[in-house]
Structure formats: structure tokens, C-alpha cells
Design an enzyme around this catalytic site. Structure first.
Site, short mmCIF file in Angstrom:
data_model
loop_
_atom_site.label_atom_id
_atom_site.label_comp_id
_atom_site.label_asym_id
_atom_site.label_seq_id
_atom_site.Cartn_x
_atom_site.Cartn_y
_atom_site.Cartn_z
N GLU A 1 0.82 -0.97 -0.41
CA GLU A 1 0.08 -0.09 -0.12
C GLU A 1 0.61 1.15 -0.17
O GLU A 1 1.46 1.32 0.66
CB GLU A 1 -0.81 -0.20 1.44
CG GLU A 1 -1.89 1.13 1.31
CD GLU A 1 -2.58 1.26 3.03
OE1 GLU A 1 -3.61 1.88 2.80
OE2 GLU A 1 -2.75 0.05 3.56
N LYS B 1 -8.85 2.81 -2.61
CA LYS B 1 -9.79 1.98 -1.36
C LYS B 1 -10.85 2.60 -1.36
O LYS B 1 -11.17 3.55 -0.39
CB LYS B 1 -8.58 2.64 -0.38
CG LYS B 1 -8.98 1.54 0.87
CD LYS B 1 -7.71 1.85 2.18
CE LYS B 1 -7.35 1.20 3.04
NZ LYS B 1 -6.02 1.74 4.12
N TYR C 1 -8.75 5.38 12.49
CA TYR C 1 -8.67 5.13 14.85
C TYR C 1 -7.31 4.46 14.79
O TYR C 1 -6.84 4.57 13.87
CB TYR C 1 -9.64 3.89 14.43
CG TYR C 1 -9.82 2.67 13.88
CD1 TYR C 1 -8.61 1.74 14.00
CD2 TYR C 1 -10.24 2.34 12.75
CE1 TYR C 1 -8.42 1.18 13.46
CE2 TYR C 1 -9.70 1.13 12.11
CZ TYR C 1 -9.40 0.62 12.34
OH TYR C 1 -8.80 -0.65 11.27
N CYS D 1 -5.59 -2.81 1.90
CA CYS D 1 -5.54 -3.47 3.39
C CYS D 1 -6.96 -3.47 4.24
O CYS D 1 -7.31 -4.32 3.60
CB CYS D 1 -4.63 -1.86 3.90
SG CYS D 1 -4.12 -2.29 5.65
N SER E 1 -0.40 -2.58 7.19
CA SER E 1 -0.35 -2.46 8.64
C SER E 1 0.74 -2.98 9.60
O SER E 1 1.43 -3.49 9.08
CB SER E 1 -0.96 -4.13 8.39
OG SER E 1 -1.66 -4.38 10.06
N GLY F 1 23.37 2.58 34.52
CA GLY F 1 23.69 1.27 35.55
C GLY F 1 21.93 0.67 36.12
O GLY F 1 22.98 -0.25 36.63
N GLY F 2 21.57 0.72 35.54
CA GLY F 2 20.47 0.24 35.23
C GLY F 2 19.51 -0.35 34.08
O GLY F 2 20.53 -0.06 32.90
N ASP G 1 17.04 0.33 32.39
CA ASP G 1 16.23 0.80 31.49
C ASP G 1 17.50 1.05 30.16
O ASP G 1 17.23 1.02 29.21
CB ASP G 1 15.24 1.61 31.50
CG ASP G 1 14.77 1.22 31.79
OD1 ASP G 1 13.74 0.66 31.82
OD2 ASP G 1 13.82 2.40 33.12
N SER G 2 18.24 2.05 30.58
CA SER G 2 19.43 1.92 29.89
C SER G 2 20.09 1.19 29.16
O SER G 2 21.21 0.97 28.14
CB SER G 2 20.81 3.54 30.63
OG SER G 2 21.56 2.69 31.40
N THR H 1 16.25 7.39 27.70
CA THR H 1 16.22 5.92 28.31
C THR H 1 14.85 5.51 29.17
O THR H 1 14.43 4.17 29.55
CB THR H 1 17.10 4.88 29.05
OG1 THR H 1 17.36 5.91 30.30
CG2 THR H 1 18.45 5.78 28.49
N GLU I 1 7.10 4.93 33.32
CA GLU I 1 7.39 5.80 33.08
C GLU I 1 6.71 7.35 32.38
O GLU I 1 6.05 8.57 33.17
CB GLU I 1 8.83 6.09 33.37
CG GLU I 1 9.10 4.87 34.41
CD GLU I 1 11.31 5.30 33.75
OE1 GLU I 1 12.29 4.86 34.77
OE2 GLU I 1 11.93 5.58 32.80
#
Length: 584
Positions: free
Chosen positions: A58, A124, A130, A160, A187, A332-333, A335-336, A436, A441
Site C-alpha cells: 500500500e 480503497k 482510528y 488493507c 499494517s 547502571g540501570g 532501562d539504559s 531511556t 514512567e
């Protein structure tokens, strides 16, 4: 690269079949020359394979979604010129390609091209409006669903959304005699979508007793990732061929013409009637064809496909926007650590720079964990302690802050100093900053504006904290050792902005919080509904209040990869000025 395309061997031929090709390409919005080059490369492969009809995704000519570029006349003109070039290059082939047609308005359309000429168009009909889709803003709906006779076989082309409903345009095409339903699509991915999409297409094939050939886009485009997974199904829903996940691919399948000729009309009930003209394209049966090698496409586990989506989205966003290197703070976490691992997998270790920015509250373990991670990944780690700058800030503010107790303002100063440092390096060296923060969060506002939220592309923006741990475990399994050290994984989450700080001091436990956020953000559950399924009332009311109060922060966050059914930004759009509160 389009993989798995065999060379033509005239001594190995197969006759009596209709050969369909689905080219799932990674195209870029507005890159007309680059997109066309990709398509022309596939044309050469299609000729060698004697493909009877070749489909591109598409809006493949211009990229998807083009959004308000569609309001620029020059953009529409470029689409037309690019389509003309594709048509001229398609001598000896029948091609279906997605483009934008300007015809008393704009249409999301599929061009049917035969032997160098644009011979037909499908527009189409069902325009999604949405979630991440906003097609009614730009396009007019089509009013007919033609069936095209290609190499003597009746092919119902659609786009689609038109195939998702059992009483939609595809069903009308089957009632008009379509033996193959060819759908071109863009998609986007979210977890669970691949299985859901396959189930829908299988149901459509079984309901109509027609072959279904579905060509999906692949690649990253801003927040969206397209996963490919193109598929060809016979009239019983059996898989004949499928495309690779999160990779460009040319999917080729042979359909026995005798079987196609026996397809029955759809027995689905229909409530809408469209015009269904039958348009002749080519009447001769396809030529003898070289044999196709077997395809080996491996299923991905859920965590594997999510990691692949994050990887592709990261690689494409960075490359398509012209960046070479990225920089991120290594605290040092966990996520990072995950962001760094994804960045290395996407770009190579030589293109990822980590920065350690310890403060008076940073634990020795966090500093050594950042060093160990950087060593494991093989990336450069810069050390920029923030203590001197932090002290200077506090001294400068003493006269205004007076003897008020230290609190969030002082904590956030540290995050903002770090944000300034990484942005300074970005400005100086042209490195893209990767913040990060994760979805948990972002949802609760547990992040600092112009601090740890600063950056260009937020890989984990739509990844809940509990899923972060699953992705880290997967990456370590893939490595065969603790690439991300266990000490990083096992330490209690903390922003380390005050003594002995823990995330749990400000938030419900993540295993509870993420359940609440899924229910409230992704499923629009009320507090009463969440309490009815046994979620803790205190956690529910606290989380809902934080989500409702943090919209202004999320509005200023950088873009990030969508991997859930409802991501902040494109999917979930709420007014900032708003007196409604979900906690009653």
C-alpha cells in the site's frame, strides 16, 4: 535486500500454474527515487521467475503514512511521475502498486500495470480512521471494487482495510467470480497483531473459498514499525507461502490454475453493494516457470518479535533521518542497559556512545555496572560527573530557595544537568540522543521534562517496565551469557536523585502498576472495572491520578516506537486542559 530470490533456470520449469509475487519492501515516505530503485530491482527478479502478477505494498510509491504531505500539490505530482517511471519499466510484467491518485480528490489507490501501461485502478473503499490511522482526513472512499482478469485468472485487488470484514469489498469480488483476492497493505505492528492478522486472513480465505494473497509493508516510519509477514493462503486457509518478519522479502507462490477455476462464490451475507466491473488485463496463461526452492520462515516468540520490532524501528529511524551515531546516558540501570543493547544491535558498537554522569547520590555499584555494560557491548563510555555543576546550580538558587526543604526541584536539577550534557554532545558531534524512559514512567509522569526526557528517539517509550525485564532476559539468552550484568537486573529500580531513593517510594510495584496501566491506558477500563477484577484499590487510584495529571509531559516527549495496541501520542490523544479524572 530482497532475500531468497532464485536465478532463472530454463531447464527447470513448471507449467499450468499462476505464479504470484509479493514484494514486502522497506520504503521511506517521500523518498521517490529510493523507493523506485527498490521496486525496479524486484521487477528484474520477477521477470526471471516468470511471475504472473507482482504486488507491492500500500502506498509503496510514496511511503506510508505520508500524512499532511498529501496536502502539498508538488508531493502528489511527484507520486504521479514516479508511477509513470514504474509503469514504463514494467514491460513484460503485470504489477500492482500502491499510490495516491488525484481524481477530483485524493484516493488511496492501487495501480494495475501491464506490459508498461497503467491499465486499471482500485481505489480503497474502507478508510480507517482510528488508532494511528487518519485516512478520512485525506482520502475519498472508492465506490467500486473491480476484478481484473490476469493471465486468464480473475483477481480481486483490494487495499488493507478492505479485506478485514467478511462482508466487505473482497466478498463482493468473490461473488463476481474472483478466484484470487490480492490485498496490498501497510499494517503496522503491535504485539499480538501478527497472529490476529493471520487469523483474519485465514477466515477470509475459508469463508470465500478463494486464494488470499496479502502483501504487507516492512520497516520503520517514525513511531510505526511494519512487520512484513506477507502471506498466501489457499481456499481452505492453508498457508502456501509467507514472508519473513521484520525483513524485506519477495514471497513467491504457485497457485494451480485448475484449483483456482473451481472457486465457488462467497457464501457470506452482504449488507453493502458496490459496483464490481470485470476488467480484462491479460488473457493468456502464464509461461512455463522455473521451479521455486522451498522457503524456510521461522516463527518468532512474542518477546523475540517485540525485540525485532524495536531493532528495526531503531535502525530505520536513525538511518532514514541521516544519523550515523547515537549517544545515551548509562546510569547502571536496566532501562539504559536495554536501550544500549538495542542500539548496538541496530547500528554496531562503533556507532554507540555511552555517558556516565554520576552525582553525589550515585551508588558505586551503578557506576561500575555502567562500566561493565559498556565493556560487554564494546562501546565507548565517557565520564562526565555532574557534581560541580549541581553544586553551582544549588549555590545560584540559594537566595531564591532560601531555607525551604530540599525536594523534587533539587532532584530534577540533576536530571536536567544530564539532559544538557547529552544534548551538548548531540549538538557538537551530530549524535542522536536516545532517552531511556519506559512506558510505565511516561504513563505516570515519573520522568523529568528537559532532563531524562530530553532526546531525539525514545526506543522504550511504549515498553512497560515489566516487559523491559523480559526483553533483557531474552537478549542475554541470545548472547549465551550475561551481556547485561545480573547486578543491573537485580538491583531495585531507582533514579538515584536523593539518598536511598527507590521507584517504589513514588509508584506502585511495577508488576501491579503495569497491570493497571494496561487496563486504563490500553483498554479504557474504569476504576470500578479494575477493582472488580481484583486490582489493588490504592494502586489503581494512585496510578490513574498520575496518568491523568501527566498528559502535558507526554505531549513534550520525543517520538518512540509503538509496540502495544495503544501507544501514547498517535493512538491516545487527550486534551491537556481537561477537568475529567478517571479515578472519579
Amino acid at each position: 535486500m530482497i532475500g531468497g530470490v532464485p536465478c532463472y533456470n530454463p531447464c527447470m520449469e513448471k507449467s499450468g500454474v499462476f505464479r504470484i509475487g509479493l514484494a514486502q519492501l522497506d520504503v521511506t515516505v517521500g523518498d521517490f527515487a529510493g523507493n523506485l530503485d527498490k521496486m525496479l530491482t524486484v521487477l528484474d527478479a520477477a521477470r526471471g521467475l516468470k511471475i504472473d502478477v507482482l504486488a507491492f505494498p500500500e502506498l509503496s510509491v510514496c511511503g506510508y503514512p505520508p500524512e499532511d504531505l498529501l496536502l502539498k500539490p508538488s508531493f502528489i505530482e511527484r507520486i504521479g511521475r514516479s508511477l509513470d517511471k514504474l509503469s514504463a519499466a514494467s514491460r513484460g510484467l503485470t504489477v500492482v502498486a500502491g499510490f495516491v491518485e488525484h481524481r477530483g480528490g485524493l484516493y488511496n489507490a492501487a495501480a494495475i500495470i501491464h506490459d508498461g501501461r497503467h491499465v486499471g485502478t482500485y481505489r480503497k473503499i474502507l478508510l480507517p480512521n482510528y488508532g494511528v490511522f487518519d485516512e478520512a482526513r485525506y482520502f475519498k472512499p472508492g465506490v467500486e471494487c473491480p476484478v481484473f482478469t490476469i493471465a486468464g485468472v480473475k483477481v480481486g485487488v483490494s487495499i488493507c482495510e478492505d479485506i478485514w470484514y467478511n462482508d466487505g469489498p473482497s466478498a463482493a469480488q468473490v461473488r463476481a467470480g474472483a478466484e484470487i483476492l490480492l490485498n496490498i497493505s501497510a499494517s503496522p505492528y503491535h504485539y499480538g497483531r501478527i497472529r490476529q492478522r493471520a487469523d483474519t486472513l485465514m477466515a477470509r480465505a475459508r469463508d470465500s473459498s478463494a486464494v488470499v494473497a496479502y502483501c504487507n509493508m516492512v520497516g520503520g516510519q517514525d513511531e510505526l514499525v511494519f512487520d512484513g509477514n506477507s502471506i498466501v493462503l489457499d481456499g481452505t486457509g492453508k498457508v502456501l507461502a509467507r514472508g519473513r518478519a521484520f525483513e524485506e522479502d519477495l514471497v513467491v507462490a504457485d497457485i494451480e490454475i485448475q484449483s483456482a477455476a473451481c472457486v465457488k462464490n462467497s457464501n457470506t451475507e452482504h449488507r453493502t453493494v458496490w459496483d464490481v466491473p470485470v476488467v480484462p488485463v491479460s488473457t493468456s496463461a502464464g509461461a512455463a516457470k522455473p521451479l521455486l526452492p522451498p522457503r524456510d520462515v521461522r516463527d518468532l516468540s512474542l518477546v523475540e518479535e517485540i525485540y525485532a520490532a524495536l531493532l528495526l524501528g531503531t535502525r530505520d529511524y536513525i538511518a532514514k533521518n541521516g544519523f550515523k551515531k547515537v549517544v545515551l546516558g548509562l546510569s547502571g540501570g536496566v532501562d539504559s542497559a536495554l536501550v544500549a543493547a538495542i542500539a548496538v544491535d541496530a547500528l554496531g558498537k562503533e556507532n554507540v556512545i555511552g555517558i556516565s554522569m554520576p552525582s553525589r547520590y550515585s551508588s558505586p555499584g551503578s557506576i561500575t555496572d555502567a562500566e561493565k555494560l559498556a565493556n560487554n557491548l564494546g562501546i565507548k563510555l565517557l565520564s562526565l560527573p555532574i557534581e560541580e555543576v549541581f553544586s553551582s546550580y544549588l549555590n545560584s538558587l540559594t537566595a531564591v530557595f532560601g531555607d525551604t526543604p530540599a525536594g523534587t526541584s533539587e532532584e530534577n536539577l540533576q536530571a536536567r544537568i544530564r539532559g544538557n550534557f547529552v544534548m551538548a554532545l548531540s549538538n557538537k558531534f551530530g549524535w542522536l540522543v536516545l532517552p531511556t524512559g519506559n512506558k510505565s514512567e511516561m504513563a505516570t509522569g515519573y520522568a523529568t521534562l528537559y532532563g531524562d526526557m530530553a532526546g531525539g528517539f525514545a526506543i522504550l517509550k511504549d515498553v512497560p517496565k515489566t516487559l523491559v525485564y523480559s526483553l533483557v532476559a531474552y537478549r542475554n539468552r541470545s548472547a549465551g551469557y550475561d551481556l547485561i550484568p545480573q547486578s543491573v537486573i537485580e538491583k531495585p529500580p531507582s533514579a538515584e536523585l536523593r539518598p536511598n531513593q527507590r521507584d517504589i517510594d513514588s509508584l506502585p510495584p511495577y508488576e501491579v502498576l503495569d497491570q493497571v496501566l494496561k487496563a486504563y491506558v490500553e483498554e479504557d477500563r474504569s476504576v470500578e472495572q479494575m477493582l472488580a477484577v481484583g486490582l489493588d484499590e490504592g494502586a489503581v487510584r494512585r496510578a490513574v491520578s498520575l496518568v491523568d495529571a501527566s498528559e502535558y509531559k507526554r505531549r513534550q516527549a520525543p517520538p518512540g516506537i509503538k509496540i502495544t495496541a495503544r501507544a501514547f501520542g498517535r493512538d491516545r490523544r487527550l486534551p491537556i486542559t481537561n477537568k475529567f479524572r478517571g479515578n472519579g
